[in-house]
Structure formats: structure tokens, C-alpha cells
Design an enzyme around this catalytic site. Sequence first.
Site, PDB file in Angstrom:
ATOM      1  CG  ASP A   1       2.936   4.283  -4.166  1.00  0.00           C
ATOM      2  OD1 ASP A   1       2.929   5.391  -3.616  1.00  0.00           O
ATOM      3  OD2 ASP A   1       2.169   3.365  -3.862  1.00  0.00           O
TER       4      ASP A   1
ATOM      5  CG  HIS B   1      -4.309   0.340  -8.276  1.00  0.00           C
ATOM      6  ND1 HIS B   1      -5.636   0.295  -7.945  1.00  0.00           N
ATOM      7  CD2 HIS B   1      -3.707   1.179  -7.417  1.00  0.00           C
ATOM      8  CE1 HIS B   1      -5.827   1.106  -6.923  1.00  0.00           C
ATOM      9  NE2 HIS B   1      -4.679   1.654  -6.571  1.00  0.00           N
TER      10      HIS B   1
ATOM     11  CG  HIS C   1      -2.069   0.846   1.274  1.00  0.00           C
ATOM     12  ND1 HIS C   1      -2.442   1.651   0.238  1.00  0.00           N
ATOM     13  CD2 HIS C   1      -2.947   1.142   2.283  1.00  0.00           C
ATOM     14  CE1 HIS C   1      -3.490   2.388   0.580  1.00  0.00           C
ATOM     15  NE2 HIS C   1      -3.805   2.094   1.829  1.00  0.00           N
TER      16      HIS C   1
HETATM   17  N1  CMC Z   1       4.895  -7.009 -10.323  1.00  0.00           N
HETATM   18  C1  CMC Z   1       4.795  -8.240 -10.876  1.00  0.00           C
HETATM   19  N2  CMC Z   1       3.635  -8.916 -10.978  1.00  0.00           N
HETATM   20  C2  CMC Z   1       2.532  -8.319 -10.528  1.00  0.00           C
HETATM   21  C3  CMC Z   1       2.559  -7.040  -9.935  1.00  0.00           C
HETATM   22  C4  CMC Z   1       3.815  -6.378  -9.851  1.00  0.00           C
HETATM   23  N3  CMC Z   1       3.889  -5.158  -9.313  1.00  0.00           N
HETATM   24  N4  CMC Z   1       1.320  -6.693  -9.547  1.00  0.00           N
HETATM   25  C5  CMC Z   1       0.520  -7.713  -9.883  1.00  0.00           C
HETATM   26  N5  CMC Z   1       1.262  -8.712 -10.488  1.00  0.00           N
HETATM   27  C6  CMC Z   1       0.750  -9.958 -11.035  1.00  0.00           C
HETATM   28  C7  CMC Z   1       0.339 -10.929  -9.958  1.00  0.00           C
HETATM   29  O1  CMC Z   1       1.396 -11.784  -9.613  1.00  0.00           O
HETATM   30  C8  CMC Z   1      -0.802 -11.653 -10.610  1.00  0.00           C
HETATM   31  O2  CMC Z   1      -0.278 -12.567 -11.541  1.00  0.00           O
HETATM   32  P1  CMC Z   1      -1.006 -14.007 -11.765  1.00  0.00           P
HETATM   33  O3  CMC Z   1      -2.401 -13.687 -12.176  1.00  0.00           O
HETATM   34  O4  CMC Z   1      -0.198 -14.685 -12.804  1.00  0.00           O
HETATM   35  O5  CMC Z   1      -0.937 -14.693 -10.423  1.00  0.00           O
HETATM   36  C9  CMC Z   1      -1.495 -10.577 -11.454  1.00  0.00           C
HETATM   37  O6  CMC Z   1      -0.458  -9.632 -11.744  1.00  0.00           O
HETATM   38  C10 CMC Z   1      -2.659  -9.888 -10.758  1.00  0.00           C
HETATM   39  O7  CMC Z   1      -2.173  -9.299  -9.571  1.00  0.00           O
HETATM   40  P2  CMC Z   1      -2.844  -9.444  -8.125  1.00  0.00           P
HETATM   41  O8  CMC Z   1      -1.759  -9.588  -7.098  1.00  0.00           O
HETATM   42  O9  CMC Z   1      -3.915 -10.499  -8.177  1.00  0.00           O
HETATM   43  O10 CMC Z   1      -3.549  -8.043  -8.015  1.00  0.00           O
HETATM   44  P3  CMC Z   1      -4.096  -7.403  -6.676  1.00  0.00           P
HETATM   45  O11 CMC Z   1      -5.208  -6.539  -7.096  1.00  0.00           O
HETATM   46  O12 CMC Z   1      -4.367  -8.423  -5.639  1.00  0.00           O
HETATM   47  O13 CMC Z   1      -2.848  -6.551  -6.166  1.00  0.00           O
HETATM   48  C11 CMC Z   1      -1.290  -4.805  -5.865  1.00  0.00           C
HETATM   49  C12 CMC Z   1      -2.680  -5.196  -6.394  1.00  0.00           C
HETATM   50  C13 CMC Z   1      -1.178  -3.271  -5.923  1.00  0.00           C
HETATM   51  C14 CMC Z   1      -1.159  -5.231  -4.391  1.00  0.00           C
HETATM   52  C15 CMC Z   1      -0.199  -5.483  -6.742  1.00  0.00           C
HETATM   53  O14 CMC Z   1      -0.335  -5.044  -8.081  1.00  0.00           O
HETATM   54  C16 CMC Z   1       1.197  -5.220  -6.227  1.00  0.00           C
HETATM   55  O15 CMC Z   1       1.673  -5.933  -5.348  1.00  0.00           O
HETATM   56  N6  CMC Z   1       1.894  -4.147  -6.758  1.00  0.00           N
HETATM   57  C17 CMC Z   1       3.199  -3.762  -6.244  1.00  0.00           C
HETATM   58  C18 CMC Z   1       3.052  -2.929  -4.984  1.00  0.00           C
HETATM   59  C19 CMC Z   1       2.549  -1.543  -5.277  1.00  0.00           C
HETATM   60  O16 CMC Z   1       3.026  -0.851  -6.188  1.00  0.00           O
HETATM   61  N7  CMC Z   1       1.597  -1.080  -4.461  1.00  0.00           N
HETATM   62  C20 CMC Z   1       1.044   0.290  -4.564  1.00  0.00           C
HETATM   63  C21 CMC Z   1      -0.394   0.292  -4.980  1.00  0.00           C
HETATM   64  S1  CMC Z   1      -0.942   1.922  -5.478  1.00  0.00           S
HETATM   65  C22 CMC Z   1      -0.903   2.847  -4.038  1.00  0.00           C
HETATM   66  C23 CMC Z   1      -1.914   2.437  -3.061  1.00  0.00           C
HETATM   67  O17 CMC Z   1      -3.119   2.608  -3.345  1.00  0.00           O
HETATM   68  O18 CMC Z   1      -1.527   2.003  -1.979  1.00  0.00           O
END
Ligand code: CMC
Length: 429
Positions: A363, A307, A268
Site C-alpha cells: 500500500d 506486515h 488492511h
Molecule cells: N508504524 C509504526 N509502528 C509499527 C507499524 C507502523 N506501520 N507497524 C508495526 N509497528 C510496530 C508495532 O507498534 C509493534 O511495536 P512493539 O513491538 O514495540 O509494540 C511492532 O511494530 C510489531 O507490529 P504489530 O502491530 O505487532 O504487527 P502486526 O503483524 O500485528 O500488524 C500491520 C501488521 C500491517 C497491521 C501493522 O504493521 C500496521 O498497522 N501497519 C500499518 C497499516 C498498513 O500499512 N496496513 C497494510 C498492510 S499490507 C496490505 C494488506 O495486506 O492489507
Amino acid sequence: MGKETLTITDNRTGKTYEVPVEHGAIRAIDLRQIRVSDDDFGLLSYDPAFMNTASCKSTITFIDGDKGILRYRGYPIEQLAERSTFLETAYLILHGELPTRPQLEDWIYHITHHTMIHENIKKFMDGFHYDAHPMGILAGTVGALSTFYPDAKNILDPANRQRQIYRLIAKMPTLAAFAYRHSLGMQYAYPDNDLSYGGNFLNMLFKATELKYKPDPVLEKALDVLFILHVDHEQNCSANAMRSVGSSHVDPYSAVAAATAALYGPLHGGANEAVLRMLREIGSKDKVGEFLKKVKAREALLMGFGHRVYKSYDPRAKVIRQTAEQVFTVTGRNPLLDIALELERIALEDDFFVNRRLYPNVDFYSGIIYQAMQFPVDIYPVLFAIGRTPGWLAQWQEMLTDSEQKICRPRQLYIGSAERDYVPIEKRK
Ligand code: CMC
């Protein structure tokens, strides 16, 4: 168009039910009538991580994740970033309308005159270890403020709520700056009420021996824009923490401490800090391809990408890229920007990221600006928390005044052991 209802047939019993559809949703409680027997509790919906569950009706923030749209109270984020100020946007998010001039002046007056903190809070901060993370200090001290303002418990009194709102928006930068100076072992710099909200924050962070700190107007404006971009983002992890903890009717300082703790996590608000560490680790443009191989092999995350809601370019990231250019006219270009641009360029052409619809989020570029502005890495999530405080308070207030809301208490699907008898220790295997 047909009827605004959903017909459900329970194949276990052959019975059919008709439930209303409102705002594109059914009420989960309407599923409770679907039972196989009289002693059946009724059908639940199972939704870990709230992937498809609306927890409230809200009038605060609108996001269209496919189109990359973000609006506060109907106003596009791009217009607010260009034409508004952080305090005006904070007023908007909390009151629902832009203020008139007298309303804005009154609002700024009240926030400006609540920036001081009790001297005992300073002593409290002194207890933290010299290398304590400023976000940990912030979460701890903002929670501790509840003991200084016991009247804050009267959360159902609108005038009382308003007083705590002034205090929280006013004191978050003071706590944040003191937390930073504590980590440097520097004397705390007191608020300067002649300065703007952002200008005063820079003063409390960076004032050294000069009699009067003069913020650079370009950096002051950039900080204000960054705060605006972070004001609210509907039901994200920390807003949900604010609502959930606030639903127990605890005081807002305790609820903001919980929201701050939620924001601290690297998935986050901690992501901006993680992005900068990642860019430093990559080190140069020619190492980008190698790093992305690791991401695709699931050995690393591309921090600042992806996201839950945006499945296209985060509109905040676009504004931040423009703001970065303005900041660099004063600070000089941050070489990490070239690594970030290269990461973005390759990732946006790569099937792994394209198929998963992963784009830069807020971010991705914010840390690069913060670094150019001389903010230490530890303080990045704290900057996010300052900007987000009005949003948390708007979410909290909306929750408290919504007659449909009650204490938040999800259900579970119990899949553990059935009843069994206690086994004395000598008989356990
Ligand atoms: N790098 C590599 N792979 C990723 C990433 C990433 N940053 N984000 C998502 N994926 C992959 C994930 O592994 C999954 O792949 P698969 O379907 O093959 O298993 C797919 O993309 C879908 O991702 P998810 O984890 O199911 O998506 P989510 O909605 O649960 O997670 C997230 C959203 C923001 C937690 C995630 O994208 C992430 O960890 N990003 C990196 C951390 C980050 O930048 N966070 C800041 C968010 S914006 C500011 C805020 O609002 O806090």
C-alpha cells in the site's frame, strides 16, 4: 532425521503424549486428549489474532515473509506482473494452472459477457447518500446481488459456482465504477465489451461525452499490473472473512460482501487511502523527520509500513515502484513520491523500524500511482477489492472442496463470572 512426532509431557499429571507432526504443524485437536481428569474438556491452544495457527491447507499462494517471496500457484509474482494479464492470473489462481489459448479465450468471453448489472441495482445505489464512501457502497451492493441471483445458494454444485465466479469477477468493476460516479452525481457509464478488463473499468469511471472511450495503453497496463499484484495473499484478514463466512454455506455474494467489509479497514485494504492522506498531511520532504518522531513516540502509525507476514521488503512494493516510473512518463511525476522515498530512506536506516523489521508494504506506493492516474482517494480500497476478488473466490472454492473443513467456529477461554443469581433492579447497587 528423527521421527515426525512431538512428545508432550503434562507436568500437571506426569503423563506423556506423542502427537504427529505434519507439514511442520501439530493438529490442535490432538491436544484435546491431554486432560487432568475425566470431566476436563481437554487442552486448548490459545492464539488471539491467529499469530501461530494454520486454519487450512492451501495450494493457492506461497509467501516467505523473511525472504520477501510471493508466488501464486508456484509462479513468482514478478514474472506474472511482467508477462501475464489480470484475467489470465485470475484463471491461474482459480484453476491452479495457466490456461491454454482456447481456455483463456473462453474465460475472457464469459467474464466480458457478465459485466452488466440489473437496472434495479442502479436504483439501489441511488439510495446512498451523495458522499457515501464507495467501499461502503461496494460492500452493500455486492451483498445485494445475492437477492438477484438466488440460484447462487447452490454452492455445492461446481457449474453453479463457476457461473457466480464469472459474475463476481465481471461485475465488481461495474459496481465500483457506478459507486464512484454516484458520488460525483454523474450518469453511469455502461461497460464496453470491446475493451480489456482494466480498459473497460477506466471507461466506466472516466467516460464523459466522447462516443468511444480510449484508455491510455500505459495506464491500462499499469492498472492490470496493480490488479495482478493484489490477486491473493493467502490467509489475510479478508480471505479469512471469506472462508469463515463462506463456511456457513451462504451464497458467494454475501461472503464477498463480508470480505469487502474486512478489506475496508485501515489496517488492511484501507491502508492505501490512509497512506495518501498521510503523505498529504506531511506535505513536504523536510517535514518527514518530524513526522517519524511522532511515529516513534506512538502518536501515529507509518501507514504502508509493516506486515504480519513480511519481515523484509514486500515484493509487491518493488514491482509497484517500477510501475510508478512508467505511469509518470504519461502523467508527470507525482510530487508525493519524493516524500514517500524520503520516508522510506530514513525509516530503513532508523533503529525503530530496523529492529521491528518494518518495510514498505503493497500500500505504500500504490496510492501514489492511483493519484497520478486521477483516481480519487476514496476509490483506492475499491481498486484493491477488484483485484482481490479472484483470490477470495479461490480461497472460498478451496474451502468448500476441502473435506476437512467445516463451519468455522473457534473456541474461547471463558474468564467471566461464575454462575450467580439474577438480582432484581431495586436491589442492585
Ligand atoms: N508504524 C509504526 N509502528 C509499527 C507499524 C507502523 N506501520 N507497524 C508495526 N509497528 C510496530 C508495532 O507498534 C509493534 O511495536 P512493539 O513491538 O514495540 O509494540 C511492532 O511494530 C510489531 O507490529 P504489530 O502491530 O505487532 O504487527 P502486526 O503483524 O500485528 O500488524 C500491520 C501488521 C500491517 C497491521 C501493522 O504493521 C500496521 O498497522 N501497519 C500499518 C497499516 C498498513 O500499512 N496496513 C497494510 C498492510 S499490507 C496490505 C494488506 O495486506 O492489507
